[in-house]
Scaffold this active site. Structure first.
Site, mmCIF file in Angstrom:
data_model
loop_
_atom_site.group_PDB
_atom_site.id
_atom_site.type_symbol
_atom_site.label_atom_id
_atom_site.label_comp_id
_atom_site.label_asym_id
_atom_site.label_seq_id
_atom_site.Cartn_x
_atom_site.Cartn_y
_atom_site.Cartn_z
ATOM 1 N N ARG A 181 0.828 -1.204 0.000
ATOM 2 C CA ARG A 181 0.000 0.000 0.000
ATOM 3 C C ARG A 181 0.862 1.253 0.000
ATOM 4 O O ARG A 181 0.425 2.308 -0.411
ATOM 5 C CB ARG A 181 -0.876 0.026 1.267
ATOM 6 C CG ARG A 181 -1.976 -1.000 1.303
ATOM 7 C CD ARG A 181 -2.583 -1.110 2.706
ATOM 8 N NE ARG A 181 -3.112 0.141 3.232
ATOM 9 C CZ ARG A 181 -4.330 0.601 2.975
ATOM 10 N NH1 ARG A 181 -5.144 -0.080 2.220
ATOM 11 N NH2 ARG A 181 -4.729 1.739 3.504
ATOM 12 N N ARG A 220 9.648 5.717 -3.399
ATOM 13 C CA ARG A 220 9.971 6.652 -4.486
ATOM 14 C C ARG A 220 11.419 7.089 -4.417
ATOM 15 O O ARG A 220 11.945 7.339 -3.338
ATOM 16 C CB ARG A 220 9.113 7.918 -4.390
ATOM 17 C CG ARG A 220 7.660 7.688 -4.548
ATOM 18 C CD ARG A 220 6.971 9.004 -4.930
ATOM 19 N NE ARG A 220 5.539 8.833 -4.799
ATOM 20 C CZ ARG A 220 4.844 9.224 -3.741
ATOM 21 N NH1 ARG A 220 5.448 9.837 -2.743
ATOM 22 N NH2 ARG A 220 3.551 9.005 -3.697
ATOM 23 N N ARG A 279 -8.881 -6.141 13.604
ATOM 24 C CA ARG A 279 -8.128 -5.304 14.528
ATOM 25 C C ARG A 279 -9.034 -4.153 14.934
ATOM 26 O O ARG A 279 -9.810 -3.630 14.126
ATOM 27 C CB ARG A 279 -6.854 -4.739 13.876
ATOM 28 C CG ARG A 279 -5.847 -5.795 13.550
ATOM 29 C CD ARG A 279 -5.293 -6.495 14.769
ATOM 30 N NE ARG A 279 -4.421 -5.642 15.551
ATOM 31 C CZ ARG A 279 -3.954 -5.981 16.747
ATOM 32 N NH1 ARG A 279 -4.312 -7.131 17.317
ATOM 33 N NH2 ARG A 279 -3.139 -5.170 17.391
ATOM 34 N N ARG A 308 0.173 5.818 16.420
ATOM 35 C CA ARG A 308 0.351 7.156 15.860
ATOM 36 C C ARG A 308 -0.442 8.178 16.651
ATOM 37 O O ARG A 308 -1.330 7.820 17.430
ATOM 38 C CB ARG A 308 -0.041 7.197 14.386
ATOM 39 C CG ARG A 308 -1.453 6.789 14.083
ATOM 40 C CD ARG A 308 -1.687 6.715 12.558
ATOM 41 N NE ARG A 308 -2.942 6.018 12.301
ATOM 42 C CZ ARG A 308 -3.308 5.515 11.123
ATOM 43 N NH1 ARG A 308 -2.519 5.645 10.079
ATOM 44 N NH2 ARG A 308 -4.459 4.906 10.979
ATOM 45 N N GLU A 359 -3.539 6.595 18.994
ATOM 46 C CA GLU A 359 -4.180 5.349 18.557
ATOM 47 C C GLU A 359 -3.450 4.148 19.134
ATOM 48 O O GLU A 359 -2.240 4.010 18.957
ATOM 49 C CB GLU A 359 -4.127 5.219 17.027
ATOM 50 C CG GLU A 359 -5.036 6.192 16.344
ATOM 51 C CD GLU A 359 -5.105 5.976 14.828
ATOM 52 O OE1 GLU A 359 -4.780 4.868 14.344
ATOM 53 O OE2 GLU A 359 -5.483 6.940 14.150
ATOM 54 N N TYR A 366 -9.997 -4.961 3.217
ATOM 55 C CA TYR A 366 -9.298 -3.757 3.683
ATOM 56 C C TYR A 366 -9.501 -2.668 2.636
ATOM 57 O O TYR A 366 -8.578 -2.275 1.945
ATOM 58 C CB TYR A 366 -7.818 -4.116 3.855
ATOM 59 C CG TYR A 366 -6.932 -3.079 4.522
ATOM 60 C CD1 TYR A 366 -7.411 -1.848 4.951
ATOM 61 C CD2 TYR A 366 -5.584 -3.352 4.735
ATOM 62 C CE1 TYR A 366 -6.572 -0.930 5.553
ATOM 63 C CE2 TYR A 366 -4.735 -2.445 5.334
ATOM 64 C CZ TYR A 366 -5.233 -1.238 5.744
ATOM 65 O OH TYR A 366 -4.384 -0.335 6.334
ATOM 66 N N ASP A 399 -10.065 0.937 1.086
ATOM 67 C CA ASP A 399 -9.994 2.381 1.280
ATOM 68 C C ASP A 399 -11.348 2.955 0.870
ATOM 69 O O ASP A 399 -12.155 2.277 0.232
ATOM 70 C CB ASP A 399 -8.889 2.973 0.401
ATOM 71 C CG ASP A 399 -7.501 2.622 0.932
ATOM 72 O OD1 ASP A 399 -7.372 2.427 2.152
ATOM 73 O OD2 ASP A 399 -6.566 2.556 0.120
HETATM 74 N N1 UDP Z 1 3.374 0.966 7.781
HETATM 75 C C1 UDP Z 1 4.607 0.933 8.380
HETATM 76 N N2 UDP Z 1 5.120 2.068 8.923
HETATM 77 C C2 UDP Z 1 4.450 3.244 8.903
HETATM 78 C C3 UDP Z 1 3.192 3.279 8.267
HETATM 79 C C4 UDP Z 1 2.664 2.125 7.728
HETATM 80 O O1 UDP Z 1 5.227 -0.108 8.423
HETATM 81 O O2 UDP Z 1 4.965 4.221 9.419
HETATM 82 C C5 UDP Z 1 2.837 -0.293 7.207
HETATM 83 C C6 UDP Z 1 2.024 -1.069 8.225
HETATM 84 O O3 UDP Z 1 2.269 -2.440 7.992
HETATM 85 C C7 UDP Z 1 0.615 -0.737 7.860
HETATM 86 C C8 UDP Z 1 0.705 -0.621 6.356
HETATM 87 O O4 UDP Z 1 1.982 -0.041 6.121
HETATM 88 O O5 UDP Z 1 -0.278 -1.744 8.250
HETATM 89 C C9 UDP Z 1 -0.360 0.212 5.710
HETATM 90 O O6 UDP Z 1 -0.374 1.488 6.304
HETATM 91 P P1 UDP Z 1 -1.514 2.543 6.026
HETATM 92 O O7 UDP Z 1 -1.001 3.844 6.469
HETATM 93 O O8 UDP Z 1 -1.960 2.389 4.623
HETATM 94 O O9 UDP Z 1 -2.637 2.055 7.016
HETATM 95 P P2 UDP Z 1 -4.004 2.783 7.436
HETATM 96 O O10 UDP Z 1 -3.821 4.246 7.184
HETATM 97 O O11 UDP Z 1 -5.075 2.137 6.633
HETATM 98 O O12 UDP Z 1 -4.090 2.490 8.881
#
Ligand code: UDP
Length: 369
Positions: free
Chosen positions: A169, A173, A246, A277, A303, A351, A353
């Site tokens: 996801r 870059r 979760r 976060r 969170e 999952y 979006d």
């Molecule tokens: N992820 C990570 N570090 C970060 C942010 C995301 O390893 O700082 C990984 C983590 O496995 C997470 C996945 O990327 O489950 C997808 O993150 P995303 O931000 O897309 O999750 P959401 O915003 O849906 O909670």
């Protein structure tokens, strides 16, 4: 008698209700909560549109989806660029030249690529799980500092036991671009998500604090068809076992300060910090109220990720092998329910979006309405 009873006033349910109504059907929407919007619900507190069930940042590459929602809201120009905090050191996300520079001191894309090439040698053959996928994308150093701790906190599982797709996801870059999404269109509804959903539901009958599962016979007798957007396993009384989700526990705080962390999202990627976060909601709207004035207070949300148990709010389906195969058994049962359409993140156990949810419901509407 209604044509459609829509169970759940989230994005999927609201759009289904809109489309059915537009085609002349009689629709009733019910929701067990005391508000519409499902998990994208926002509430105005201290002049800030507060994302009660976690941050939602709309992004899509699908012009049809973008145009669709733009009928019901104006999006602002918010671009998500979270910061990772690893033991007090800050790194730019997603993985880009700023991140590579900070972690390795490299300056050119070529140097960054060479580092990753070197580090990914430990993975032989196609990646089998999230850990291997992550290392082959960005190397072990980034995996250890920015991925491992965060992911294991978020999912409560070892990175070796998680599917590789989750990490895909995130963009990687070799440019100085810290836009978290590879999306042509991105933004937050001006005035909050709740207003957008309210506009989608305009003129449609909605009854809140009504739990379909508590009195199915009554509700079933009221409509020709049911659109069910709750958890699919709950619909079947968990008779094949519970799917895993979760959940998130939030600690919300209103602070008497103008700027807590200088960004909408800061991810804590070490494993020691108990939260995953912190969201500072005002930055989704650049710290301004609806009149363009600076807001003096701020709201933050920590969170904490946890395993879902009955009674909690399910947030993320756990799409690993075990759960996917249980889901497909539930799906077989669902296919036999001729009066019921299952949709959305919980109804389809995906999952999704927000844009994928919109895509899914519009597709369903084209098929069934
Ligand atoms: N992820 C990570 N570090 C970060 C942010 C995301 O390893 O700082 C990984 C983590 O496995 C997470 C996945 O990327 O489950 C997808 O993150 P995303 O931000 O897309 O999750 P959401 O915003 O849906 O909670």
């Amino acid at each position: 008698m209604y044509d459609y009873l829509v169970v759940g006033a989230g994005l999927y349910g609201a759009i289904f209700a809109r489309e059915a109504t537009n085609r002349g059907y009689k629709v009733l929407v019910i929701d067990k909560r005391n508000h519409i919007g499902g998990n994208i619900y926002t509430e105005k507190i201290e002049g800030i549109n507060f994302h009660k069930y976690g941050a939602h940042i709309f992004h899509t590459n699908n012009k049809e989806v973008w145009d669709y929602l733009n009928q019901y809201t104006v999006f602002n120009r918010f671009t998500n660029s979270p910061v990772a905090n690893y033991k007090g050191q800050l790194y730019s996300l997603p993985f880009n030249m700023y991140t590579f520079n900070k972690i390795w001191g490299v300056v050119t894309p070529e140097e960054a690529k060479a580092k990753i090439e070197e580090q990914k040698k430990e993975i032989i053959g196609p990646p089998q799980n999230l850990e291997e996928q992550a290392i082959s994308l960005v190397g072990r150093d980034l995996f250890e500092k920015l991925i491992k701790g965060y992911t294991e906190k978020q999912w409560g599982r070892d990175c070796k036991d998680l599917p590789a797709f989750i990490i895909k996801r995130l963009p990687v870059r070799f440019t100085f671009d810290n836009n978290y999404f590879n999306a042509l269109y991105q933004g937050i509804p001006v005035g909050g998500y709740t207003n957008m959903v309210k506009n989608i539901l305009e003129g449609i009958e909605v009854r809140l604090e009504e739990n379909y599962l508590d009195n199915r016979e009554k509700w079933n007798s009221m409509a020709r068809m049911i659109v069910y957007t709750g958890p699919i396993d709950a619909y079947f009384d968990y008779k094949l076992g519970t799917l895993e989700y979760r959940s998130i526990r939030f600690e919300h705080e209103i602070l008497d300060m103008q700027n807590f962390q200088g960004n909408a999202a800061v991810n804590y990627t070490d494993k020691e910090t108990p939260w995953t976060r912190i969201i500072e909601h005002k930055w989704f709207e650049f710290g301004k109220d609806e009149n363009g004035n600076d807001i003096s207070k701020t709201i933050i949300s920590r969170e904490y990720s946890s395993e879902w148990k009955p009674g909690d709010e399910p947030y993320y389906p756990v799409n690993d092998e075990k759960n996917s195969s249980l889901f497909s058994q539930y799906k077989d049962l669902a296919n036999k329910e001729e009066k019921v359409i299952f949709g959305g993140r919980l109804g389809e156990y995906k999952y999704y979006d927000m844009d994928a949810t919109v895509e899914s419901v519009l597709k369903k509407c084209k098929k069934v309405l």
